[in-house]
Design an enzyme around this catalytic site. Structure first.
Site, PDB file in Angstrom:
ATOM      1  N   VAL A  12      -3.398  -2.746  -2.608  1.00 18.94           N
ATOM      2  CA  VAL A  12      -4.080  -1.775  -3.481  1.00 18.94           C
ATOM      3  C   VAL A  12      -3.096  -0.919  -4.268  1.00 18.94           C
ATOM      4  O   VAL A  12      -3.514  -0.103  -5.089  1.00 18.94           O
ATOM      5  CB  VAL A  12      -5.041  -0.862  -2.685  1.00 18.94           C
ATOM      6  CG1 VAL A  12      -6.167  -1.671  -2.075  1.00 18.94           C
ATOM      7  CG2 VAL A  12      -4.297  -0.055  -1.623  1.00 18.94           C
ATOM      8  N   GLY A  13      -1.804  -1.090  -4.006  1.00 17.04           N
ATOM      9  CA  GLY A  13      -0.811  -0.349  -4.772  1.00 17.04           C
ATOM     10  C   GLY A  13      -0.045   0.700  -3.985  1.00 17.04           C
ATOM     11  O   GLY A  13       0.545   1.603  -4.576  1.00 17.04           O
ATOM     12  N   THR A  15       2.810   0.474  -2.399  1.00 14.22           N
ATOM     13  CA  THR A  15       4.258   0.472  -2.605  1.00 14.22           C
ATOM     14  C   THR A  15       4.623   1.105  -3.936  1.00 14.22           C
ATOM     15  O   THR A  15       5.581   1.887  -4.015  1.00 14.22           O
ATOM     16  CB  THR A  15       4.804  -0.966  -2.498  1.00 14.22           C
ATOM     17  OG1 THR A  15       4.499  -1.478  -1.192  1.00 14.22           O
ATOM     18  CG2 THR A  15       6.304  -0.990  -2.715  1.00 14.22           C
ATOM     19  N   LYS A  31       9.624   2.908   5.660  1.00 12.92           N
ATOM     20  CA  LYS A  31       8.494   2.074   6.049  1.00 12.92           C
ATOM     21  C   LYS A  31       8.713   1.653   7.483  1.00 12.92           C
ATOM     22  O   LYS A  31       9.568   0.810   7.769  1.00 12.92           O
ATOM     23  CB  LYS A  31       8.363   0.845   5.143  1.00 12.92           C
ATOM     24  CG  LYS A  31       7.220  -0.058   5.570  1.00 12.92           C
ATOM     25  CD  LYS A  31       6.535  -0.729   4.411  1.00 12.92           C
ATOM     26  CE  LYS A  31       5.308  -1.497   4.921  1.00 12.92           C
ATOM     27  NZ  LYS A  31       4.415  -1.917   3.843  1.00 12.92           N
ATOM     28  N   ASP A  42       9.167  -4.127   1.038  1.00 13.92           N
ATOM     29  CA  ASP A  42       8.709  -2.941   0.315  1.00 13.92           C
ATOM     30  C   ASP A  42       9.843  -1.937   0.128  1.00 13.92           C
ATOM     31  O   ASP A  42       9.914  -1.258  -0.895  1.00 13.92           O
ATOM     32  CB  ASP A  42       7.533  -2.293   1.049  1.00 13.92           C
ATOM     33  CG  ASP A  42       6.280  -3.152   0.987  1.00 13.92           C
ATOM     34  OD1 ASP A  42       6.204  -4.015   0.091  1.00 13.92           O
ATOM     35  OD2 ASP A  42       5.385  -2.973   1.830  1.00 13.92           O
ATOM     36  N   GLU A  99       5.569   4.951   4.281  1.00 13.01           N
ATOM     37  CA  GLU A  99       4.572   3.977   3.819  1.00 13.01           C
ATOM     38  C   GLU A  99       3.997   3.219   5.000  1.00 13.01           C
ATOM     39  O   GLU A  99       4.727   2.607   5.785  1.00 13.01           O
ATOM     40  CB  GLU A  99       5.172   2.992   2.814  1.00 13.01           C
ATOM     41  CG  GLU A  99       4.136   2.016   2.277  1.00 13.01           C
ATOM     42  CD  GLU A  99       4.664   1.040   1.243  1.00 13.01           C
ATOM     43  OE1 GLU A  99       3.915   0.116   0.878  1.00 13.01           O
ATOM     44  OE2 GLU A  99       5.830   1.195   0.809  1.00 13.01           O
ATOM     45  N   GLY A 100       2.672   3.250   5.112  1.00 10.44           N
ATOM     46  CA  GLY A 100       2.005   2.520   6.174  1.00 10.44           C
ATOM     47  C   GLY A 100       1.946   1.024   5.893  1.00 10.44           C
ATOM     48  O   GLY A 100       2.486   0.528   4.905  1.00 10.44           O
ATOM     49  N   GLY A 102      -0.870  -1.866   5.374  1.00  8.62           N
ATOM     50  CA  GLY A 102      -2.297  -2.103   5.196  1.00  8.62           C
ATOM     51  C   GLY A 102      -3.092  -0.820   5.312  1.00  8.62           C
ATOM     52  O   GLY A 102      -2.637   0.253   4.915  1.00  8.62           O
TER      53      GLY A 102
END
Length: 206
Positions: A12-13, A15, A31, A42, A99-100, A102
């Site tokens: 969905v964006g 990164t 991450k 990423d 950053e997770g 998913g």
């Protein structure tokens, strides 16, 4: 400030959003779990997008070989992800972007899910992208975070504008809109920097 970037689904964006926020705040980036694409992860992508020289890009706690749900990717690597092995990097920077992987219910192992990575001092940015079902996925994500008393910093919409979708999400949740990342033909350092400048004030107010 520590911002945890999550999405309502995969692809969905997150990164691109993470790169924009990292650039805007000259933050460090981390991450915790990378599953697959280790040669172009990423972290590699965000590093390539960011222009400032202050950001530090921290090592993944887990770098898994298979592009799959972390619990399965770890199983295929014959390991088990353990939360006590995911330690936030020490940084002298004022800001950290995490950053997770998913969405927030993505499993890490038999008991833990991505939302369990979110610490009490984190603020969450939810990245929502318009597709059939995205309203439901966004509302469910936000309700799950709110039910856990997690601080939601705001929503970033990704892709072409859909006023009907955006307005119902914002009205039902009361969560602030940080901005929208348009459906650009490509992203590079210059595009990321333009968005960073556009969002900087809103991000600093979180």
């Amino acid at each position: 400030m520590k911002l945890f970037i999550t999405g309502i689904s995969t692809d969905v964006g997150k990164t691109v959003a993470s790169a924009i926020i990292t650039e805007a705040l000259e933050a460090d980036y981390w991450k915790p779990i990378q599953a697959g694409d280790l040669e172009n992860s990423d972290t590699h992508k965000v590093r390539a997008y960011v222009s400032n020289e202050k950001s530090i890009f921290h090592k993944n706690s887990y770098a898994l070989n298979t592009p799959a749900s972390p619990h399965l990717a770890a199983e295929l690597d014959q390991i088990t992800i353990a939360l006590n092995q995911i330690n936030e990097p020490k940084t002298t920077n004022e800001h950290l972007v995490i950053e997770g992987a998913g969405g927030i219910f993505v499993p890490l192992n038999a008991t833990d899910i991505v939302v369990d990575l979110i610490q009490p001092d984190y603020k969450v940015v939810v990245v929502s992208r318009h597709y059939l079902g995205s309203i439901n996925h966004t509302l469910l994500t936000i309700e799950a975070l709110q039910n856990r008393n997690i601080n939601i910093a705001g929503i970033l919409f990704s892709g072409d504008e859909n006023a009907a979708t955006e307005s119902i999400i914002l009205n039902k949740t009361g969560v602030r809109c940080i901005g929208r990342i348009e459906q650009e033909p490509y992203f590079d350092k210059n595009v990321i920097k333009e968005y960073a400048e556009r969002f900087r004030v809103a991000l600093l107010e979180l």
